[in-house]
Design a protein around this motif. Structure first.
Motif, PDB file in Angstrom:
ATOM      1  N   THR A  18       1.024  -1.294   0.132  1.00  0.00           N
ATOM      2  CA  THR A  18       0.028  -0.011   0.071  1.00  0.00           C
ATOM      3  C   THR A  18       0.978   1.369   0.153  1.00  0.00           C
ATOM      4  O   THR A  18       2.008   1.278   0.397  1.00  0.00           O
ATOM      5  CB  THR A  18      -0.998   0.039   1.254  1.00  0.00           C
ATOM      6  OG1 THR A  18       0.103  -0.073   2.483  1.00  0.00           O
ATOM      7  CG2 THR A  18      -1.837  -1.089   1.261  1.00  0.00           C
ATOM      8  N   LYS A  20       2.843   4.091   1.317  1.00  0.00           N
ATOM      9  CA  LYS A  20       2.982   4.410   2.462  1.00  0.00           C
ATOM     10  C   LYS A  20       2.869   5.961   2.647  1.00  0.00           C
ATOM     11  O   LYS A  20       2.500   6.560   3.643  1.00  0.00           O
ATOM     12  CB  LYS A  20       4.593   4.326   2.708  1.00  0.00           C
ATOM     13  CG  LYS A  20       4.930   2.798   2.913  1.00  0.00           C
ATOM     14  CD  LYS A  20       4.214   2.050   3.954  1.00  0.00           C
ATOM     15  CE  LYS A  20       4.794   0.749   3.792  1.00  0.00           C
ATOM     16  NZ  LYS A  20       3.772  -0.171   3.710  1.00  0.00           N
ATOM     17  N   MET A  23      -0.356   7.879   3.803  1.00  0.00           N
ATOM     18  CA  MET A  23      -0.896   8.153   5.097  1.00  0.00           C
ATOM     19  C   MET A  23      -0.590   9.777   5.517  1.00  0.00           C
ATOM     20  O   MET A  23      -1.246  10.097   6.250  1.00  0.00           O
ATOM     21  CB  MET A  23       0.329   7.350   6.109  1.00  0.00           C
ATOM     22  CG  MET A  23       0.417   7.529   7.604  1.00  0.00           C
ATOM     23  SD  MET A  23       1.361   6.848   8.665  1.00  0.00           S
ATOM     24  CE  MET A  23       3.000   6.805   7.920  1.00  0.00           C
ATOM     25  N   LEU A  45      -6.145   6.144  11.256  1.00  0.00           N
ATOM     26  CA  LEU A  45      -5.459   5.393  10.101  1.00  0.00           C
ATOM     27  C   LEU A  45      -6.015   3.741   9.945  1.00  0.00           C
ATOM     28  O   LEU A  45      -6.469   3.440   8.928  1.00  0.00           O
ATOM     29  CB  LEU A  45      -4.029   5.310  10.309  1.00  0.00           C
ATOM     30  CG  LEU A  45      -3.200   6.755  10.202  1.00  0.00           C
ATOM     31  CD1 LEU A  45      -2.052   6.267  10.596  1.00  0.00           C
ATOM     32  CD2 LEU A  45      -3.407   7.192   8.673  1.00  0.00           C
ATOM     33  N   THR A  46      -6.336   3.192  11.309  1.00  0.00           N
ATOM     34  CA  THR A  46      -6.755   1.956  11.107  1.00  0.00           C
ATOM     35  C   THR A  46      -8.178   2.016  10.680  1.00  0.00           C
ATOM     36  O   THR A  46      -8.675   1.209   9.745  1.00  0.00           O
ATOM     37  CB  THR A  46      -6.885   1.265  12.533  1.00  0.00           C
ATOM     38  OG1 THR A  46      -5.372   1.338  12.862  1.00  0.00           O
ATOM     39  CG2 THR A  46      -7.351  -0.389  12.614  1.00  0.00           C
ATOM     40  N   PHE A  50      -6.067   1.287   6.748  1.00  0.00           N
ATOM     41  CA  PHE A  50      -4.612   0.915   6.716  1.00  0.00           C
ATOM     42  C   PHE A  50      -4.345  -0.447   7.581  1.00  0.00           C
ATOM     43  O   PHE A  50      -4.913  -0.262   8.710  1.00  0.00           O
ATOM     44  CB  PHE A  50      -3.627   1.897   7.340  1.00  0.00           C
ATOM     45  CG  PHE A  50      -3.526   3.176   6.403  1.00  0.00           C
ATOM     46  CD1 PHE A  50      -2.260   3.205   5.537  1.00  0.00           C
ATOM     47  CD2 PHE A  50      -4.333   4.112   6.391  1.00  0.00           C
ATOM     48  CE1 PHE A  50      -1.990   4.222   4.699  1.00  0.00           C
ATOM     49  CE2 PHE A  50      -4.240   5.427   5.492  1.00  0.00           C
ATOM     50  CZ  PHE A  50      -3.113   5.170   4.692  1.00  0.00           C
ATOM     51  N   SER A  51      -4.118  -1.363   6.852  1.00  0.00           N
ATOM     52  CA  SER A  51      -4.284  -2.583   7.524  1.00  0.00           C
ATOM     53  C   SER A  51      -3.122  -3.145   8.525  1.00  0.00           C
ATOM     54  O   SER A  51      -3.268  -3.420   9.573  1.00  0.00           O
ATOM     55  CB  SER A  51      -4.039  -3.837   6.299  1.00  0.00           C
ATOM     56  OG  SER A  51      -2.896  -3.762   5.583  1.00  0.00           O
ATOM     57  N   SER A  52      -2.000  -2.671   8.277  1.00  0.00           N
ATOM     58  CA  SER A  52      -0.807  -2.702   9.184  1.00  0.00           C
ATOM     59  C   SER A  52       0.077  -1.447   9.308  1.00  0.00           C
ATOM     60  O   SER A  52       0.198  -0.851   8.461  1.00  0.00           O
ATOM     61  CB  SER A  52       0.149  -3.645   8.600  1.00  0.00           C
ATOM     62  OG  SER A  52       0.635  -3.502   7.767  1.00  0.00           O
ATOM     63  N   ILE A  53      -0.017  -1.078  10.610  1.00  0.00           N
ATOM     64  CA  ILE A  53       0.329   0.135  10.681  1.00  0.00           C
ATOM     65  C   ILE A  53       1.852   0.083  11.801  1.00  0.00           C
ATOM     66  O   ILE A  53       1.667  -0.270  12.799  1.00  0.00           O
ATOM     67  CB  ILE A  53      -0.635   1.384  11.572  1.00  0.00           C
ATOM     68  CG1 ILE A  53      -1.628   1.351  10.574  1.00  0.00           C
ATOM     69  CG2 ILE A  53      -0.121   2.524  12.009  1.00  0.00           C
ATOM     70  CD1 ILE A  53      -2.785   2.215  11.174  1.00  0.00           C
TER      71      ILE A  53
END
Length: 138
Positions: A18, A20, A23, A45-46, A50-53
């Motif tokens: 994704t 970056k 963000m 963000l979640t 956004f799947s992994s932060i």
């Protein structure tokens, strides 16, 4: 049929690739009209998708945005417990957010055309915009 190792690696790359820097406009948008602390921004963000932060990356990005004068921060000691850094959007951040929105609008138009073409090529029986207009005329 079992997927090959290369197919699995390709799927993994697509999932984890994704953009970056997307963000940044999401952080700026989250701060538009609100003063938020880092933890709340990570939650935003979640919720945005956004799947992994990487939390460390979020805080590094916020510090860089502050250096670039797009956000400002101050310590909030009004609540019990440790002080929290509260972030807010600056005028420069607002202008940068507006520029991002314009760019994303153009990008969305390209994506819409791509998916229309993709759908027409790979799913010819589906209703696309052109098919819908023809049906209305009948």
């Amino acid at each position: 049929m079992k997927k090959s190792t290369n197919d699995s690696k390709s799927d993994e790359m697509v999932k984890n690739n994704t953009p970056k820097n997307l963000m940044i406009p999401v952080l700026l948008l989250s701060l538009r009209g609100w003063n938020l602390h880092g933890y709340k921004l990570i939650q935003q963000l979640t919720q945005f998708g956004f799947s992994s932060i990487d939390q460390g990356n979020v805080y590094r990005t916020l510090r860089q945005l502050e250096k670039d004068k797009m956000v400002k921060s101050e310590w909030d000691t009004s609540t019990g417990g440790p002080a929290k850094r509260i972030y807010s959007l600056t005028d420069a951040g607002e202008a940068y957010l507006n520029a991002w929105a314009g760019s994303l609008e153009q990008y969305q138009s390209i994506l819409n055309r791509f998916f229309t073409m993709y759908t027409d090529m790979f799913m010819p029986g589906s209703l696309t915009t052109g098919d819908k207009e023809e049906e209305k005329e009948e």
